[in-house]
Design an enzyme around this catalytic site. Structure first.
Site, PDB file in Angstrom:
ATOM      1  N   ARG A  68      -2.277  -6.082  -8.718  1.00 21.67           N
ATOM      2  CA  ARG A  68      -1.075  -7.196  -7.958  1.00 21.67           C
ATOM      3  C   ARG A  68      -0.776  -7.869  -9.133  1.00 21.67           C
ATOM      4  O   ARG A  68       0.021  -8.619  -9.531  1.00 21.67           O
ATOM      5  CB  ARG A  68      -1.551  -7.931  -6.766  1.00 21.67           C
ATOM      6  CG  ARG A  68      -1.360  -6.805  -6.018  1.00 21.67           C
ATOM      7  CD  ARG A  68      -1.609  -7.421  -4.104  1.00 21.67           C
ATOM      8  NE  ARG A  68      -2.990  -7.291  -4.418  1.00 21.67           N
ATOM      9  CZ  ARG A  68      -3.622  -8.051  -3.191  1.00 21.67           C
ATOM     10  NH1 ARG A  68      -3.575  -8.172  -2.030  1.00 21.67           N
ATOM     11  NH2 ARG A  68      -5.494  -8.388  -3.480  1.00 21.67           N
ATOM     12  N   SER A  96      -3.344  -7.282   2.811  1.00 19.73           N
ATOM     13  CA  SER A  96      -3.681  -7.351   4.265  1.00 19.73           C
ATOM     14  C   SER A  96      -3.848  -8.771   4.550  1.00 19.73           C
ATOM     15  O   SER A  96      -3.999  -8.969   6.070  1.00 19.73           O
ATOM     16  CB  SER A  96      -4.850  -6.245   4.133  1.00 19.73           C
ATOM     17  OG  SER A  96      -3.968  -4.881   4.035  1.00 19.73           O
ATOM     18  N   HIS A 146       0.713  -1.274  -0.652  1.00 20.22           N
ATOM     19  CA  HIS A 146      -0.098   0.025  -0.230  1.00 20.22           C
ATOM     20  C   HIS A 146       0.921   1.539   0.056  1.00 20.22           C
ATOM     21  O   HIS A 146       0.414   2.461  -0.488  1.00 20.22           O
ATOM     22  CB  HIS A 146      -0.807   0.392   1.561  1.00 20.22           C
ATOM     23  CG  HIS A 146      -2.334  -0.839   1.488  1.00 20.22           C
ATOM     24  ND1 HIS A 146      -2.620  -1.475   2.169  1.00 20.22           N
ATOM     25  CD2 HIS A 146      -3.031  -1.231   0.483  1.00 20.22           C
ATOM     26  CE1 HIS A 146      -3.276  -3.022   2.229  1.00 20.22           C
ATOM     27  NE2 HIS A 146      -3.747  -2.204   1.426  1.00 20.22           N
ATOM     28  N   LYS A 204     -18.868  -5.720   8.099  1.00 21.33           N
ATOM     29  CA  LYS A 204     -17.088  -6.165   8.478  1.00 21.33           C
ATOM     30  C   LYS A 204     -16.542  -5.945   9.929  1.00 21.33           C
ATOM     31  O   LYS A 204     -17.204  -4.509   9.948  1.00 21.33           O
ATOM     32  CB  LYS A 204     -16.345  -6.209   7.815  1.00 21.33           C
ATOM     33  CG  LYS A 204     -16.315  -7.419   6.272  1.00 21.33           C
ATOM     34  CD  LYS A 204     -15.422  -7.138   5.508  1.00 21.33           C
ATOM     35  CE  LYS A 204     -14.921  -8.617   4.425  1.00 21.33           C
ATOM     36  NZ  LYS A 204     -14.048  -7.682   3.972  1.00 21.33           N
TER      37      LYS A 204
END
Length: 157
Positions: free
Chosen positions: A90, A127, A17, A41
């Site tokens: 990614r 993460s 990040h 969440k």
């Protein structure tokens, strides 16, 4: 003034990040890091803790602002006059998902999305993976900034 937003959950912020944020800050006059508030969440860190960690790890980037949002990112952008979103990619699988999101955002409000290819050093990093390894006592040093490593150690023991 060239402004952009880098959205995400940042739970926790990783060196991947941070690489994208640094690169975005070199290309824009102001970069807003927008932490998503997802009430469905429960994260490892609260939104306030994530924002605090982000402020600490970007303190050397004088043009980075940390904020939070819930709802549609394009509404956040419109309210703040931010014309562009910067997203790190990614892998091809990221592109498939992010492309449709970018096209919808453009259709809804004209907000452009710029994709930054992730530094190969961080291409496997997420993460979720950091949290999983840390929960099981694995060494995540070098994957997250030192202040985040300390917060992970404090939270997970």
């Amino acid at each position: 003034m060239r402004r952009c937003v880098c959205p995400g959950s940042f739970d926790p912020v990783t060196n991947g990040h941070l690489d994208v944020l640094r690169r975005a800050s070199q290309l824009h006059d102001e970069v807003t890091v927008a932490v998503l508030v997802n009430q469905a969440k429960s994260g490892l860190f609260t939104v306030d803790e994530r924002m605090s960690l982000l402020r600490e790890v970007t303190v050397d980037l004088g043009n980075v602002v940390v904020d939070s949002f819930q709802g549609l990112l394009v509404d956040f952008c419109r309210e703040r006059g931010i014309p562009a979103v910067v997203k790190g990619l990614r892998a091809v699988s990221d592109f498939d998902y992010e492309l449709s999101m970018a096209q919808m955002n453009l259709r809804l409000t004209g907000v452009e999305t710029l994709f930054v290819a992730t530094n190969p050093e961080f291409s496997y990093l997420s993460s979720s993976l950091v949290k999983e390894v840390a929960r099981w006592g694995g060494d995540v040093s070098g994957l997250v900034p030192d202040v985040v490593l300390a917060a992970l150690d404090a939270r997970l023991g």
